[in-house]
Motif scaffolding. Structure first.
Motif, PDB file in Angstrom:
ATOM      1  N   LEU A  90       1.905  -6.781   1.134  1.00  0.00           N
ATOM      2  CA  LEU A  90       1.282  -5.750   0.306  1.00  0.00           C
ATOM      3  C   LEU A  90       2.190  -5.376  -0.859  1.00  0.00           C
ATOM      4  N   ARG A  91       1.617  -5.252  -2.038  1.00  0.00           N
ATOM      5  CA  ARG A  91       2.394  -4.864  -3.208  1.00  0.00           C
ATOM      6  C   ARG A  91       2.815  -3.398  -3.113  1.00  0.00           C
ATOM      7  N   PRO A  92       3.953  -3.031  -3.705  1.00  0.00           N
ATOM      8  CA  PRO A  92       4.315  -1.613  -3.789  1.00  0.00           C
ATOM      9  C   PRO A  92       3.197  -0.823  -4.481  1.00  0.00           C
ATOM     10  N   GLY A  93       2.846   0.296  -3.904  1.00  0.00           N
ATOM     11  CA  GLY A  93       1.732   1.084  -4.419  1.00  0.00           C
ATOM     12  C   GLY A  93       0.384   0.677  -3.845  1.00  0.00           C
ATOM     13  N   GLY A  94       0.351  -0.441  -3.105  1.00  0.00           N
ATOM     14  CA  GLY A  94      -0.887  -0.886  -2.479  1.00  0.00           C
ATOM     15  C   GLY A  94      -1.213  -0.064  -1.249  1.00  0.00           C
ATOM     16  N   ARG A  95      -2.444  -0.196  -0.794  1.00  0.00           N
ATOM     17  CA  ARG A  95      -2.912   0.636   0.314  1.00  0.00           C
ATOM     18  C   ARG A  95      -3.319  -0.201   1.518  1.00  0.00           C
TER      19      ARG A  95
END
Length: 251
Positions: free
Chosen positions: A182-187
């Motif tokens: 998951l990317r940083p800031g992803g949920r």
């Protein structure tokens, strides 16, 4: 531009799917069109739930009995609710871990729009064949292990898993892997069976133990996500289902 109005041709692999994999992961295309990164031999099933999931009987029981029953008594979130909770915007990339017959994955693909991408991962070949039948052009399928995801780091804007981690030998390993991709800031959205009260909760707890699945406390998933670097964690639980949403903190 991806044409999201027509089903994907059977037995085909989206051209964008393979580059999401780690460079050292061997993958072969099945006749149904999903990428298979697991060994040719059968995967060992540690409990009754996974044994049924891996069998050809599993999809039929799930679609005809389990899914309607759980919707009736537990009201788990559908694709629309999950897309909303994940803040899934058009053009986003989303991973559905333990996608089963692909109903949620297909709904997330529609929510991501023509420029978006949705990937469903499952260990069960019979389930993935069911998922391939409802695949969208912006949807890819992978047969793989949730505890050792075959994808590169930080390649998805959102990750969800519905009624899956409770049958794994190590749910924490799967959550760690979902965090990695998951990317940083992803949920992230995690749906699990919950130890509730009343008659429904008691029946669900006995059924879960018999099947070899783990029953979670209402805030247990939230407690597992916090040390993995998530914030904005919120959980909702009823007598059967706990749903947890969270955001991976920016690096």
């Amino acid at each position: 531009m991806i044409d999201n109005t027509r089903p994907a041709p059977p037995g085909t692999e989206p051209e964008w799917l393979r580059p999401l994999l780690k460079p050292d992961v061997p993958a072969r295309v099945s006749s149904a069109g999903y990428l298979d990164v697991l060994p040719d031999h059968d995967v060992a099933a540690p409990n009754r739930s996974q044994s049924l999931w891996l069998s050809g009987l599993g999809p039929r029981i799930y679609l005809s009995l389990v899914q309607p029953l759980v919707r009736l008594v537990g009201a788990p979130p559908g694709p629309g609710a999950l897309a909303s909770g994940l803040r899934l915007a058009p053009g986003a990339s989303v991973l559905d871990v333990g996608c089963g017959p692909g109903v949620i994955t297909a709904g997330l693909a529609e929510a991501a729009g023509r420029e978006g991408r949705a990937v469903g991962l499952d260990v069960s070949a019979p389930m993935l064949r069911q998922a391939a039948a409802v695949a969208r052009p912006n949807m890819g399928l992978v047969r793989g292990d949730a505890q050792d995801l075959p994808f590169r780091d930080a390649v998805f804007d959102a990750v969800c898993s519905t009624a899956m981690i409770m049958i794994l030998p190590d749910p924490s390993a799967a959550l760690t892997e979902m965090t990695r991709v998951l990317r940083p800031g992803g949920r992230i959205a995690i749906v699990v069976p919950c130890r509730g009260g009343g008659l429904v909760g008691t029946i669900g707890a006995y059924a879960g133990r018999f099947a070899g699945g783990r029953m979670f406390g209402p805030d247990e998933v939230a407690a597992l996500l916090e040390p993995l670097g998530f914030d904005l964690i919120r959980s909702h639980a009823n007598d059967m289902i706990s749903t947890t949403y969270a955001r991976k903190a920016d690096a």
